[in-house]
Design a protein around this motif. Sequence first.
Motif, mmCIF file in Angstrom:
data_model
loop_
_atom_site.group_PDB
_atom_site.id
_atom_site.type_symbol
_atom_site.label_atom_id
_atom_site.label_comp_id
_atom_site.label_asym_id
_atom_site.label_seq_id
_atom_site.Cartn_x
_atom_site.Cartn_y
_atom_site.Cartn_z
ATOM 1 N N ILE A 1 0.833 -1.167 -0.207
ATOM 2 C CA ILE A 1 0.027 -0.033 0.163
ATOM 3 C C ILE A 1 0.802 1.204 0.104
ATOM 4 C CG2 ILE A 1 -1.811 1.062 1.215
ATOM 5 C CD1 ILE A 1 -2.787 -1.638 0.516
ATOM 6 N N GLN A 2 0.774 2.064 -0.972
ATOM 7 C CA GLN A 2 1.556 3.214 -1.006
ATOM 8 C C GLN A 2 0.762 4.505 -0.725
ATOM 9 O OE1 GLN A 2 5.256 4.073 -1.851
ATOM 10 N NE2 GLN A 2 4.152 5.666 -0.806
ATOM 11 N N PRO A 3 1.033 4.932 0.372
ATOM 12 C CA PRO A 3 0.089 6.177 0.679
ATOM 13 C C PRO A 3 0.629 7.472 -0.082
ATOM 14 C CG PRO A 3 1.120 5.627 2.579
ATOM 15 C CD PRO A 3 1.306 4.593 1.560
ATOM 16 N N ILE A 4 -0.084 8.317 -0.482
ATOM 17 C CA ILE A 4 0.627 9.470 -0.926
ATOM 18 C C ILE A 4 -0.494 10.849 -0.426
ATOM 19 C CG2 ILE A 4 1.583 8.525 -3.268
ATOM 20 C CD1 ILE A 4 -0.828 9.743 -4.553
ATOM 21 N N ILE A 5 0.058 12.155 -0.365
ATOM 22 C CA ILE A 5 -0.562 13.006 0.141
ATOM 23 C C ILE A 5 -0.120 14.416 -0.558
ATOM 24 C CG2 ILE A 5 0.885 13.293 2.288
ATOM 25 C CD1 ILE A 5 -1.827 13.858 3.667
ATOM 26 N N GLU A 6 -1.019 15.341 -0.584
ATOM 27 C CA GLU A 6 -0.596 16.772 -1.317
ATOM 28 C C GLU A 6 0.257 17.345 -0.132
ATOM 29 O OE1 GLU A 6 -0.516 20.349 -2.675
ATOM 30 O OE2 GLU A 6 -1.584 20.032 -1.192
ATOM 31 N N MET A 7 1.214 17.844 -0.458
ATOM 32 C CA MET A 7 2.210 18.347 0.516
ATOM 33 C C MET A 7 1.735 19.625 1.456
ATOM 34 S SD MET A 7 4.828 20.953 -1.862
ATOM 35 C CE MET A 7 5.576 19.267 -2.643
#
Length: 352
Positions: A302-308
């Motif tokens: 699971i690769q979580p990503i988030i806007e900076m």
Amino acid sequence: MPISKHIEIWKKGAKEWNKWRDLNPDISPDLSDSNFLSDLYDSEYLYDLPEYNGYNLSNCNLNRVSLRNCVFCDCNFSKSDFHYSDLVDSYCYNCDFSFAQLQVSKIGSAKFQNCNFEGANLSYCSAEETDFSGSKLFATTLNNMSLVKTNFSNTTIEQVRVYGISAWDLNLEGCNQSNIYIEKDHSAITVPTIELAQFIALLVNSSKIRDIIDTITSKVVLILGRFSSDRKKILDQIKNEIQTYGYLPVIFDFDGPENRDVTETIITLASMAKFVIADISSPKSIPQELSHIIPHFPSLPIQPIIEMSQREYGMFEHFERYPWVLDKITYSEEDLKTIVKQIVKNCDKSKN
């Protein structure tokens, strides 16, 4: 007794026919090769269609008959032979076909409403747009049938045999299914539904199908996130970039199937994926989705990503403890190409 004599008695009406049947229980009437629209029905009107009510047609030879455009109500066809017969566009209501032999018959567009098919054999029948609504199929043999847009609404389907069927666009609303047997060479696999039977039979008996599934699970990437207009634009860009690496990205931005809720559908997609990209920016439904995926798929990166400019939601910290949840990546719209390259590298490394 010659066939012509049986036809003469038939034309006298249901009362006389049934009386003769009661008086001659050892005789199996032979109406084979008859056309119930022309041979067994006399009418002064050219376009008048016959309606047969209450006839006892049990233990009859009905091989190669034509029932096209005929109506049968409360008729008993039990233990009769219908091999190679034509029942297209016929209408049968509250009729008994128990233990009848209908192999290799045409029943497309026929209506069998509230009928009993217990123990009947419909092998090799073509049943396109056939209506079995309200009927009972118990211990019925449906092997090698073609079922296309067949109506099984409010039907009981139990302990039927379905080896070799072709089932497409079935209406199963209110249908009660159980113990569906896939038989071959006297061995059986039991599944709960007709649709699943067709899939499992392909899976078990075809190495090519297994190869296709292996290919899917090595290529599918599930992309989760929020689908507001601004967030959806980001996810689409990630999807397009993922495709350049040879993967098959699936963005879950559609309604789930009518008989499943959204979470169940996402779990199904996750079970086929090589890895998941989870955009936790502006979270809405993704906390629930991840709570059903992460604890149950330990081999799924699971690769979580988030806007900076954002911070992760409070409960996400719990998921970071799972080894298969990778370190989250912050991103801006301008560097998505670089971020996707890093995602692919992280997930490939994790899989290996």
